[in-house]
Design an enzyme around this catalytic site. Structure first.
Site, PDB file in Angstrom:
ATOM      1  N   SER A 287      -3.688  -5.189  -2.254  1.00 30.92           N
ATOM      2  CA  SER A 287      -5.002  -5.808  -2.075  1.00 30.92           C
ATOM      3  C   SER A 287      -5.316  -6.658  -3.287  1.00 30.92           C
ATOM      4  O   SER A 287      -4.950  -6.312  -4.418  1.00 30.92           O
ATOM      5  CB  SER A 287      -6.082  -4.734  -1.908  1.00 30.92           C
ATOM      6  OG  SER A 287      -7.372  -5.288  -2.019  1.00 30.92           O
TER       7      SER A 287
ATOM      8  N   TYR B 152      -8.986   3.832  -3.693  1.00 28.45           N
ATOM      9  CA  TYR B 152      -8.259   2.832  -2.914  1.00 28.45           C
ATOM     10  C   TYR B 152      -7.486   1.883  -3.826  1.00 28.45           C
ATOM     11  O   TYR B 152      -6.290   1.634  -3.624  1.00 28.45           O
ATOM     12  CB  TYR B 152      -9.239   2.043  -2.047  1.00 28.45           C
ATOM     13  CG  TYR B 152      -8.599   0.903  -1.293  1.00 28.45           C
ATOM     14  CD1 TYR B 152      -7.732   1.149  -0.226  1.00 28.45           C
ATOM     15  CD2 TYR B 152      -8.857  -0.420  -1.637  1.00 28.45           C
ATOM     16  CE1 TYR B 152      -7.138   0.106   0.461  1.00 28.45           C
ATOM     17  CE2 TYR B 152      -8.275  -1.466  -0.947  1.00 28.45           C
ATOM     18  CZ  TYR B 152      -7.413  -1.198   0.101  1.00 28.45           C
ATOM     19  OH  TYR B 152      -6.824  -2.237   0.783  1.00 28.45           O
TER      20      TYR B 152
END
Length: 294
Positions: A186, A201
């Site tokens: 990401s 995350y």
């Protein structure tokens, strides 16, 4: 066994895995110094004859990737957990192109057992593995104050441990030279505009980036490339969940085009990394985020 190639294929009811995925000619010169000065070699994005596994590919970004690989000629293993109709629709689309075959395999890609099932069924059907796309993952938001061990363990199992051991089990079977492994991270791993709830995350995605970087040195000795794609905010139902229109609008405005990414923005990038044209791209992290402000 049903014809996996769709109505346009001339192949009728293959009788062996080898006929489903004909061998790709070996090109050892690609990995020699001679290739660098050769004017006769033409890099290609064709995936004809290649076999790809895409985890979490029944919907959203994974489905777009599976369709795109199929359109480039690959035989694609469409992985789903619960949504068989969606997976079958992706399979139908790939077969309808008349290029590559496709099958849907139910497996929990967040478990080591599920990864093994995907490998076994792929080898049973196609007899080879050329491309792994580790798309499946879990998004979760908790601040340090709310973090507990079950949440932490589940995030790292799904986003780090399962994909790593999937690659470990598949690596001896991946075509070499020429194999491709593509992880997903990401753009948040380098963003300054983080919220405290992204703690776990982002930690898992940072781990994946480092795993890919190291594996590129290891598996690269066999001519297998390992790269990472790091999208920015993606306009998917999963990403939209729990966010107000005002928040989504603010996120969209953080790119020059004033929109979030879409699955079809990411799929061609994966197809490129999976192809022979990307043979000299290894150990890289492609931040495919449309200029997202990080």
């Amino acid at each position: 066994m049903a014809n996996l190639f769709g109505r346009h294929s001339k192949v009728e009811e293959p009788t062996s895995p080898a006929r489903l995925a004909p061998p790709v000619p070996s090109l050892p010169s690609k990995y020699s110094k001679q290739h660098a000065s050769s004017a006769t070699y033409l890099a290609t994005t064709s995936l004809l004859g290649k076999v790809a596994i895409v985890t979490g590919s029944s919907r959203s970004t994974g489905a777009a990737i599976a369709r795109c690989l199929g359109e480039h000629g690959a035989h694609v293993v469409v992985n789903y957990l619960t949504d068989l109709p969606a997976a079958e629709e992706v399979v139908r689309h790939i077969r309808s192109q008349g290029k590559g075959g496709a099958i849907a395999i139910q497996a929990d890609a967040a478990s080591i057992e599920g990864g093994q099932r995907l490998i076994d069924e792929t080898m049973r059907t196609f007899g080879r593995i050329d491309i792994l796309v580790m798309n499946s993952g879990l998004m979760g938001s908790r601040t340090l104050n709310d973090l507990d061990e079950p949440f932490f363990d589940n995030m790292f199992l799904t986003n780090v441990k399962a994909p790593l051991f999937f690659v470990k089990k598949a690596a001896p079977l991946i075509t070499a030279p020429g194999g491709r492994i593509i992880f997903f991270s990401s753009s948040l791993t380098s963003a300054s505009s983080l919220t405290p709830s992204a703690l776990c995350y982002v930690a898992t995605k940072g781990a994946i980036e480092q795993i890919a970087r190291v594996l590129s040195k290891d598996l690269g000795t066999r001519g297998i490339t390992v790269n990472t794609v790091s999208p920015g905010p993606m306009d998917t139902p999963h990403f939209r969940e729990g966010k107000s229109p005002a928040v989504l609008d603010a996120i969209s405005k953080q790119t020059p085009s004033k929109r979030m990414g879409e699955p079809d923005d990411i799929a061609p990038i994966v197809a490129f990394l999976a192809s022979d044209a990307a043979a000299w791209v290894n150990g890289q992290n492609l931040r495919a985020n449309g200029g997202f402000v990080v």
